[in-house]
Enzyme design. Sequence first.
Site, short mmCIF file in Angstrom:
data_model
loop_
_atom_site.label_atom_id
_atom_site.label_comp_id
_atom_site.label_asym_id
_atom_site.label_seq_id
_atom_site.Cartn_x
_atom_site.Cartn_y
_atom_site.Cartn_z
CG ASP A 234 7.37 -1.08 13.43
OD1 ASP A 234 8.10 -0.10 13.26
OD2 ASP A 234 7.25 -2.00 12.61
CE LYS B 13 6.48 3.45 8.13
NZ LYS B 13 6.99 2.31 8.45
CG MET C 135 -2.28 -4.83 7.93
SD MET C 135 -0.96 -4.13 6.93
CE MET C 135 -0.17 -5.60 6.29
#
Length: 243
Positions: free
Chosen positions: A38, A60, A169
């Site tokens: 990642d 991503k 997040m």
Amino acid sequence: MEIRPGTVYLTGTGPGDPELLTRRALHLLRAADVVLHDDLVGDAILAEARADAERVNVGKRCGTKKITQQEINELMIAHARAGRIVARLKSGDPLIFGRAGEEIRALRRAGVSFEVIPGVTAAFAAAAASGFSMTDRGGASRLVLESGHHAEERTETPSGTTTTLVRYMPGSDYERVQQALMNDGWDAATPVLLVSCAGQPKQQMARTTLGHLREITPLPAPAILLVGQAIAMADGAVESAQI
Ligand code: SAH
């Protein structure tokens, strides 16, 4: 335990410092033929992989999706079926907000063998950096890990004076986060701590109370937000580390 060809290793690489890799993760990195990682897996970790291993960034990034989850699944399966040792690297722990569930389901459906190697999740790196205990006999008895992405879908509020809440997040719209938490019943006086790049050389922290969260200048990503009375028990460790 040996490292087996034709197997996918869903591996947590921790917050970024190679010192925080498990021995098993390091062992795997030195053996893997293919490394699928990642975005958040940094160069210091990738430098531990075999020099001739094939490295692919399958990250991503929010918004501009470079590669779909389906494509990642297919890539892992194809490499494993070709008899390679596949390191599927995720920052922190692979089973926390890393979409490992989808990958595990795909591997099971394909009949590809896999192993999960745990890692130090960002919440633990952030707490370690700031020097407070996320649980405390003095009054923090519950730990909740949540994603800022889906926080609005919550049906049950985790607020309470004995809860330490960790929001992954959190984004950079702190006013919105403050509002959401206060709507959930968190008191404006609750201590909050933001930790950016926990466990990395460029680590930064900011501590305030929930009622003042919106006044903080957004910290660089990746950042994580910790909320709860436990943070107040930090014995000055946070103040001395504050930027
Ligand atoms: N599997 C990872 C989490 C991936 S989700 C883990 O267990 O840590 C990505 C989020 O994790 C980021 O948006 C941020 O909130 C958090 N994160 C990851 N690495 C971080 C770090 N070094 N410092 C602070 N937060 C981090």
